[in-house]
Design an enzyme around this catalytic site. Structure first.
Site, PDB file in Angstrom:
ATOM      1  N   THR A  72       0.833  -1.192   0.000  1.00  0.00           N
ATOM      2  CA  THR A  72       0.000   0.000   0.000  1.00  0.00           C
ATOM      3  C   THR A  72       0.875   1.252   0.000  1.00  0.00           C
ATOM      4  O   THR A  72       1.847   1.344   0.734  1.00  0.00           O
ATOM      5  CB  THR A  72      -0.895  -0.008   1.250  1.00  0.00           C
ATOM      6  OG1 THR A  72      -1.694  -1.182   1.199  1.00  0.00           O
ATOM      7  CG2 THR A  72      -1.794   1.219   1.294  1.00  0.00           C
ATOM      8  N   GLY A 126      -8.364  -2.888   6.453  1.00  0.00           N
ATOM      9  CA  GLY A 126      -9.384  -2.039   5.854  1.00  0.00           C
ATOM     10  C   GLY A 126     -10.768  -2.130   6.471  1.00  0.00           C
ATOM     11  O   GLY A 126     -11.482  -1.128   6.570  1.00  0.00           O
TER      12      GLY A 126
HETATM   13  N1  ASP Z   1      -6.007  -0.989   3.782  1.00  0.00           N
HETATM   14  C1  ASP Z   1      -5.772  -2.004   2.758  1.00  0.00           C
HETATM   15  C2  ASP Z   1      -6.988  -2.876   2.647  1.00  0.00           C
HETATM   16  O1  ASP Z   1      -7.547  -3.266   3.650  1.00  0.00           O
HETATM   17  C3  ASP Z   1      -4.581  -2.854   2.988  1.00  0.00           C
HETATM   18  C4  ASP Z   1      -3.308  -2.172   3.419  1.00  0.00           C
HETATM   19  O2  ASP Z   1      -3.288  -0.979   3.694  1.00  0.00           O
HETATM   20  O3  ASP Z   1      -2.273  -2.868   3.513  1.00  0.00           O
HETATM   21  O4  ASP Z   1      -7.362  -3.228   1.555  1.00  0.00           O
END
Ligand code: ASP
Length: 204
Positions: A72, A126
């Site tokens: 990310t 998330g």
């Molecule tokens: N926030 C992202 C998701 O849940 C994953 C991440 O930030 O690593 O898709």
């Protein structure tokens, strides 16, 4: 953003719109990487329903991959006119269900920017950032609660944690103040100012 009245499009309709707009369309194989494929197979072998995040200690992502810290990426910025902007890009969680939507594309959950308050980009589990409406939560604490940027950002991560989630966020306001709280062991992060001053950090 500028060529339709809509805020969000998904699936086939989004693809059709992208084609109409003349965007380059690539074969899905373009997005294949060996490391991600292996990570997915490993995760499935452990538990067909278990999902994993890049920063999970027990993540199945191969070590070599972790070293490069691909995953990310978020960015927040303020320009000389005081405009705030936020961007978040992610592959989501390893072994997520087909059709699962994370926080990153949801305005107010994983990403938010408003010139009146703050620009925010989130990373982490998330589902909890969606439940906490995390990115907007930072803005609301500032706008309605009178919190400082730092207080607001830290309180939001606490809210995510209290719900059972983990992760972090980066935030900037019109004054160029920055907050980057997280409740994981580390979060790769950095800032650059107009004069070129760079600051890079990993752990707390
Ligand atoms: N926030 C992202 C998701 O849940 C994953 C991440 O930030 O690593 O898709």
């Amino acid at each position: 953003m500028q060529h339709s009245p809509h805020v969000m499009m998904v699936g086939d309709g989004a693809e059709q719109f992208a084609k109409e707009q003349g965007l380059d369309i690539v074969d899905p194989s373009y997005f294949y990487t060996k490391e991600r494929w292996q990570g997915l197979q490993k995760a499935r072998a452990l538990d067909s329903l278990a999902t994993q995040l890049d920063h999970d200690e027990q993540s199945s992502i191969p070590e070599v991959y972790k070293d490069y810290k691909y995953g990310t990426v978020g960015a927040v910025a303020v320009d000389r006119a005081g405009n705030l902007a936020a961007a978040t890009s992610t592959g989501g969680m390893t072994n997520k269900r087909y059709g699962r939507v994370g926080d990153a594309p949801i305005t107010g959950a994983g990403n938010y920017a408003d010139n009146k308050t703050v620009a925010v980009s989130c990373t982490g589990w998330g589902e909890f950032f969606i439940r906490a409406v995390a990115a907007y939560d930072v803005a609301a604490r500032i706008q309605y609660g009178g919190a400082t940027l730092k207080e607001a950002a830290e309180a939001t991560i606490k809210k995510v944690e209290d719900l059972g989630g983990d992760g972090g966020l980066i935030a900037i306001n019109q004054q160029g103040e920055v907050a980057m709280p997280f409740n994981t062991a580390g979060m790769y992060r950095g800032t650059i100012k107009a004069d070129g001053t760079v600051d890079i950090q990993i752990y707390k």
